[in-house]
Design an enzyme around this catalytic site. Sequence first.
Site, PDB file in Angstrom:
ATOM      1  N   TRP A 114       1.168   7.862  -7.700  1.00 40.77           N
ATOM      2  CA  TRP A 114       0.565   6.672  -8.313  1.00 40.77           C
ATOM      3  C   TRP A 114       1.481   5.453  -8.280  1.00 40.77           C
ATOM      4  O   TRP A 114       1.061   4.354  -8.683  1.00 40.77           O
ATOM      5  CB  TRP A 114       0.146   6.991  -9.764  1.00 40.77           C
ATOM      6  N   LYS A 115       2.712   5.634  -7.857  1.00 37.66           N
ATOM      7  CA  LYS A 115       3.654   4.506  -7.791  1.00 37.66           C
ATOM      8  C   LYS A 115       3.644   3.770  -9.137  1.00 37.66           C
ATOM      9  O   LYS A 115       3.634   4.404 -10.179  1.00 37.66           O
ATOM     10  CB  LYS A 115       3.330   3.603  -6.595  1.00 37.66           C
ATOM     11  N   HIS A 123      11.444   9.089  -0.901  1.00 35.88           N
ATOM     12  CA  HIS A 123      10.332   8.216  -0.534  1.00 35.88           C
ATOM     13  C   HIS A 123      10.876   6.947   0.128  1.00 35.88           C
ATOM     14  O   HIS A 123      11.901   6.411  -0.292  1.00 35.88           O
ATOM     15  CB  HIS A 123       9.490   7.859  -1.765  1.00 35.88           C
ATOM     16  N   GLU A 183      10.052   3.958  -0.055  1.00 35.72           N
ATOM     17  CA  GLU A 183      10.244   2.806  -0.952  1.00 35.72           C
ATOM     18  C   GLU A 183      11.561   2.943  -1.720  1.00 35.72           C
ATOM     19  O   GLU A 183      12.234   1.947  -2.012  1.00 35.72           O
ATOM     20  CB  GLU A 183       9.042   2.671  -1.893  1.00 35.72           C
ATOM     21  N   GLU A 192       6.159  10.809   6.422  1.00 34.38           N
ATOM     22  CA  GLU A 192       5.524   9.533   6.088  1.00 34.38           C
ATOM     23  C   GLU A 192       6.090   8.429   6.977  1.00 34.38           C
ATOM     24  O   GLU A 192       7.124   7.829   6.660  1.00 34.38           O
ATOM     25  CB  GLU A 192       5.803   9.180   4.624  1.00 34.38           C
ATOM     26  N   SER A 229      -1.407   5.828   4.327  1.00 34.64           N
ATOM     27  CA  SER A 229      -2.781   5.325   4.418  1.00 34.64           C
ATOM     28  C   SER A 229      -3.813   6.438   4.597  1.00 34.64           C
ATOM     29  O   SER A 229      -4.822   6.254   5.282  1.00 34.64           O
ATOM     30  CB  SER A 229      -2.902   4.276   5.530  1.00 34.64           C
ATOM     31  N   GLY A 249      -2.345   4.763  -2.190  1.00 34.42           N
ATOM     32  CA  GLY A 249      -3.491   3.921  -2.557  1.00 34.42           C
ATOM     33  C   GLY A 249      -4.762   4.695  -2.895  1.00 34.42           C
ATOM     34  O   GLY A 249      -5.401   4.440  -3.924  1.00 34.42           O
TER      35      GLY A 249
HETATM   36  P1  PGA Z   1      -0.335   5.066   0.885  1.00 33.43           P
HETATM   37  O1  PGA Z   1       1.078   5.588   0.303  1.00 33.43           O
HETATM   38  O2  PGA Z   1      -1.264   6.268   0.867  1.00 33.43           O
HETATM   39  O3  PGA Z   1      -0.763   3.985  -0.035  1.00 33.43           O
HETATM   40  O4  PGA Z   1      -0.062   4.616   2.279  1.00 33.43           O
HETATM   41  C1  PGA Z   1       1.579   6.841   0.686  1.00 33.43           C
HETATM   42  C2  PGA Z   1       2.906   7.077   0.034  1.00 33.43           C
HETATM   43  O5  PGA Z   1       3.655   6.117  -0.189  1.00 33.43           O
HETATM   44  O6  PGA Z   1       3.249   8.230  -0.289  1.00 33.43           O
END
Ligand code: PGA
Length: 261
Positions: A10-11, A95, A97, A168, A214, A236
């Site tokens: 869920w970030k 991750h 990010e 990813e 995505s 997302g």
């Molecule tokens: P996303 O993110 O499905 O919004 O591309 C995937 C993730 O960061 O694990």
Amino acid sequence: MRRSYVAANWKMHLDGAAVDAFCARLPALAREAADVRIGIFPPSVYLARVVGALAGRPLTVGAQAARPEERGAFTGEIAARQVKDVGAGALIVGHSERRTLFGETDADVRARLDAALALGLDVIFCLGESLAERKAGRTDEVVLAQLQAGLAGLSPRDIAQRVTIAYEPVWAIGTGLVATPDQAQQVHALLRAAVARLADEATARAVVIQYGGSVKPDNFAELIACPDVDGALVGGASLDVSMFEALVRLGSGSAHGAGRN
Ligand code: PGA
């Protein structure tokens, strides 16, 4: 067979009311798709709340990030030990990010992974190439180096049973660009072969490898049909409970392989 694993990252999204509404739908989903492992990774302020809401249910709840130190002066951070203490069962490490926005290196990722395993937490270990790396033809080299840094020296048993690898591609995360099934399968097969060399063949057959980037209900059927794609780490599309339910349902009946899991 490897059990399909669909996890929601869920970030920094959702609020308490949305978290509660989402959790209320999960026990029925877990019953309906009992052959799928479902993971929920909320913002850390809601972690204890989600653990409480899903107590006794066959779902995995974990943190999106945590530090390996037991305690200390790290304003704003949480410790893997605290994730364990609130009753969560898993941690995402590496991750992209965290790697790009927060500067976590391969060594930082490994320290978090080791701390999580030592505490008895399961791990989703993320890796993937950037767009520039893919364009330069360096995808294989980059993901293999990340895999080696993350998993070399772990026991085959931990890799097979406690670690999930999430491939990813950075260029596909949150961009709407999704790897084609061929692109995903090619990297997943490469990673599985590398696990056979790092550990052994049985471990390679057993390790669960998620795709992330995505993932949506309309592209996941083709991805999960790939023989080495065992599930998804979803950003997302995991924020909408109906979409997440659709993804879990697509994972049902899609187990691959003949490993131990
Ligand atoms: P996303 O993110 O499905 O919004 O591309 C995937 C993730 O960061 O694990």
